[in-house]
Design an enzyme around this catalytic site. Structure first.
Site, PDB file in Angstrom:
ATOM      1  N   GLN A  82       0.839  -1.195   0.000  1.00 37.97           N
ATOM      2  CA  GLN A  82       0.000   0.000   0.000  1.00 37.97           C
ATOM      3  C   GLN A  82       0.875   1.246   0.000  1.00 37.97           C
ATOM      4  O   GLN A  82       1.785   1.371   0.826  1.00 37.97           O
ATOM      5  CB  GLN A  82      -0.938   0.027   1.207  1.00 37.97           C
ATOM      6  CG  GLN A  82      -1.953   1.159   1.129  1.00 37.97           C
ATOM      7  CD  GLN A  82      -2.825   1.277   2.358  1.00 37.97           C
ATOM      8  OE1 GLN A  82      -2.343   1.610   3.429  1.00 37.97           O
ATOM      9  NE2 GLN A  82      -4.122   1.003   2.209  1.00 37.97           N
ATOM     10  N   CYS A 113      -6.479   7.066   4.883  1.00 32.61           N
ATOM     11  CA  CYS A 113      -5.782   7.522   6.085  1.00 32.61           C
ATOM     12  C   CYS A 113      -6.355   8.864   6.554  1.00 32.61           C
ATOM     13  O   CYS A 113      -6.379   9.830   5.777  1.00 32.61           O
ATOM     14  CB  CYS A 113      -4.288   7.653   5.822  1.00 32.61           C
ATOM     15  SG  CYS A 113      -3.356   8.150   7.285  1.00 32.61           S
ATOM     16  N   HIS A 130     -14.119   1.435   3.527  1.00 37.39           N
ATOM     17  CA  HIS A 130     -14.288   1.435   4.977  1.00 37.39           C
ATOM     18  C   HIS A 130     -15.516   2.276   5.286  1.00 37.39           C
ATOM     19  O   HIS A 130     -15.588   3.440   4.883  1.00 37.39           O
ATOM     20  CB  HIS A 130     -13.031   2.031   5.637  1.00 37.39           C
ATOM     21  CG  HIS A 130     -13.130   2.102   7.130  1.00 37.39           C
ATOM     22  ND1 HIS A 130     -12.285   2.857   7.892  1.00 37.39           N
ATOM     23  CD2 HIS A 130     -13.953   1.497   8.011  1.00 37.39           C
ATOM     24  CE1 HIS A 130     -12.593   2.740   9.171  1.00 37.39           C
ATOM     25  NE2 HIS A 130     -13.601   1.916   9.256  1.00 37.39           N
ATOM     26  N   ARG A 155      -9.265  -4.192  12.733  1.00 36.07           N
ATOM     27  CA  ARG A 155      -9.168  -4.323  14.195  1.00 36.07           C
ATOM     28  C   ARG A 155      -9.579  -5.704  14.689  1.00 36.07           C
ATOM     29  O   ARG A 155      -9.048  -6.188  15.690  1.00 36.07           O
ATOM     30  CB  ARG A 155     -10.033  -3.253  14.876  1.00 36.07           C
ATOM     31  CG  ARG A 155      -9.468  -1.850  14.824  1.00 36.07           C
ATOM     32  CD  ARG A 155     -10.382  -0.877  15.557  1.00 36.07           C
ATOM     33  NE  ARG A 155     -11.713  -0.866  14.968  1.00 36.07           N
ATOM     34  CZ  ARG A 155     -12.809  -0.397  15.582  1.00 36.07           C
ATOM     35  NH1 ARG A 155     -12.727   0.068  16.817  1.00 36.07           N
ATOM     36  NH2 ARG A 155     -13.976  -0.395  14.973  1.00 36.07           N
TER      37      ARG A 155
END
EC number: 1.3.1.89
Length: 408
Positions: A123, A154, A223, A279
């Site tokens: 990435q 990010c 996301h 996570r």
């Protein structure tokens, strides 16, 4: 990347050759001449398009379990653990393209691939078409990967204020030049990871996905949160379901809040091509096994300690077994333990499954080790590390990235 995390100093290669494929293949990663004007950039792309075209490889990972690129915690030893438990696709930690172009060995170390990683990508983060394209061209000649991913998710200020990460969602002209430029020079598929948008109530992804498809992106991961949300709300899987249609026929992977096989099943019902796990893998890397076997695993404290022991062995192999390698392994272990402590054993839950947004109250485990592993205190994480790596050095300090507590 574990979104929301500030980027810690990247791992260096220690005793494992740093992973600088450029040096291994006799190509020194020296900073190239930048393409400083739009005219130079377009001339460069025109010249590349005139070269003999090579057949771009394909990326078919529909239905696969994809371990997210996790900053700091997604290092090679951790990825080896996740591969053992059933992760199908892995990706290196976010690497900053300007650091790679300047030949920073610590950044090149992030690109190192273990032989068990059969489907592996890297990435990249960057804000400008010239540097991202030149970096992609350099990587195309020097590293062996199955795909290259652009980080457009990010949220941290350090990246956002320079125009990278989430900021690219609002810089479409630059974003398009980056995608087209990188696609032109890469022999492997180009993928992109995005968020729902920048502001909490202004979704952008559904408008951006058709553009990405037309620009030649092979796959997008969404996301289900905006930059502003960070982790304050649950991932919006209803919106991800809407975006599946906007992306078609380009595959769309979904990401957010998957901590059980039920969560993964619910995610797949939205029509996504697959799920990325971030996570959830940090809280319980055996989650991949649970999803594939459709069960809850009441894993014992001794089995969990064996996983940590394997991680430390992989760490010493990767970063070196000298004093520096031991302490580097310890620090990455401690960062991981700051997540692992949030796992509640299946046998102690009043109801299944555990939800990722639920913070467990203090509880006593079924044995001393299980209680110790549940501790939210850094000094108890230190104690676990000492079981595996021996006593900490004098004047040792540790500040976890995601927590306010620290060890001095």
């Amino acid at each position: 990347m574990a979104e929301g995390a500030a980027k810690a100093p990247p791992e260096n290669g220690g005793g494992c050759d740093s992973g600088a494929g450029a040096l291994e293949r006799g190509v020194a990663p020296i900073k190239p001449q930048y393409l400083t004007t739009k005219e130079q950039f377009h001339e460069f792309l025109e010249a590349k398009s005139q070269e003999k075209p090579c057949r771009k490889t394909e990326l078919d990972i529909r239905g696969k379990l994809y371990l997210a690129p996790l900053t700091t915690c997604g290092n090679l030893p951790f990825r080896r653990i996740c591969k053992r438990f059933g992760a199908d696709v892995t990706c290196g930690e976010m690497a900053v393209c300007t650091n790679l172009l300047q030949g920073q060995m610590s950044e090149w170390a992030l690109l190192k691939r273990h032989q068990c990683e059969d489907v592996f990508g890297i990435q990249l983060e960057g804000a400008f078409p010239d540097t991202m394209t030149k970096c992609a061209e350099l990587l195309n000649r020097t590293v062996e990967v199955d795909f290259v991913d652009i980080n457009v998710g990010c949220p941290i200020d350090l990246v956002y204020k320079k125009g990278g990460g989430c900021a690219l969602m609002n810089r479409l002209a630059k974003f398009q030049q980056i995608v087209r430029g990188m696609n032109q020079v890469l022999d492997v598929p180009l993928t992109v990871k995005i968020r729902t948008g920048v502001q909490e109530r202004v979704n952008l992804a559904h408008r951006l996905l058709p553009e990405l498809r037309d620009w030649g992106v092979a796959l997008v991961t969404l996301h289900g949160r905006s930059r502003e949300q960070r982790y304050t709300k649950l991932a919006d899987w209803e919106y991800i379901a809407q975006c599946v249609k906007a992306a078609s026929p380009m595959p769309l992977f979904g990401n957010g809040d998957i901590l059980s096989f039920e969560d993964a099943n619910h995610a797949m019902q939205t029509g996504v091509a697959g799920v990325m796990i971030a996570r959830g893998a940090l809280l319980k890397p055996w989650l991949f096994t649970e999803i594939k076997e459709q069960r809850h695993w009441d894993i014992s404290s001794s089995e969990r300690l064996d996983i940590l022991r394997d991680f430390t062995n992989y760490g010493l192999e990767h970063w070196g077994s000298d004093t520096q390698g031991v302490e580097k392994t310890r620090r990455f272990l401690l960062q991981w333990l700051s997540f692992l402590c949030r796992y509640v054993p299946v046998g102690l839950l009043e109801r299944l499954p555990q939800r990722i947004n639920e913070r467990p109250p203090y509880y006593l485990g079924r044995d001393y080790l299980e209680t110790l592993m549940a501790s939210q205190k850094a000094d108890d994480w230190i104690r676990i590390s000492e079981m595996l790596l021996g006593p900490v050095p004098p004047n040792f300090t540790f500040l976890p990235k995601h927590k306010a507590n620290a060890y001095k």
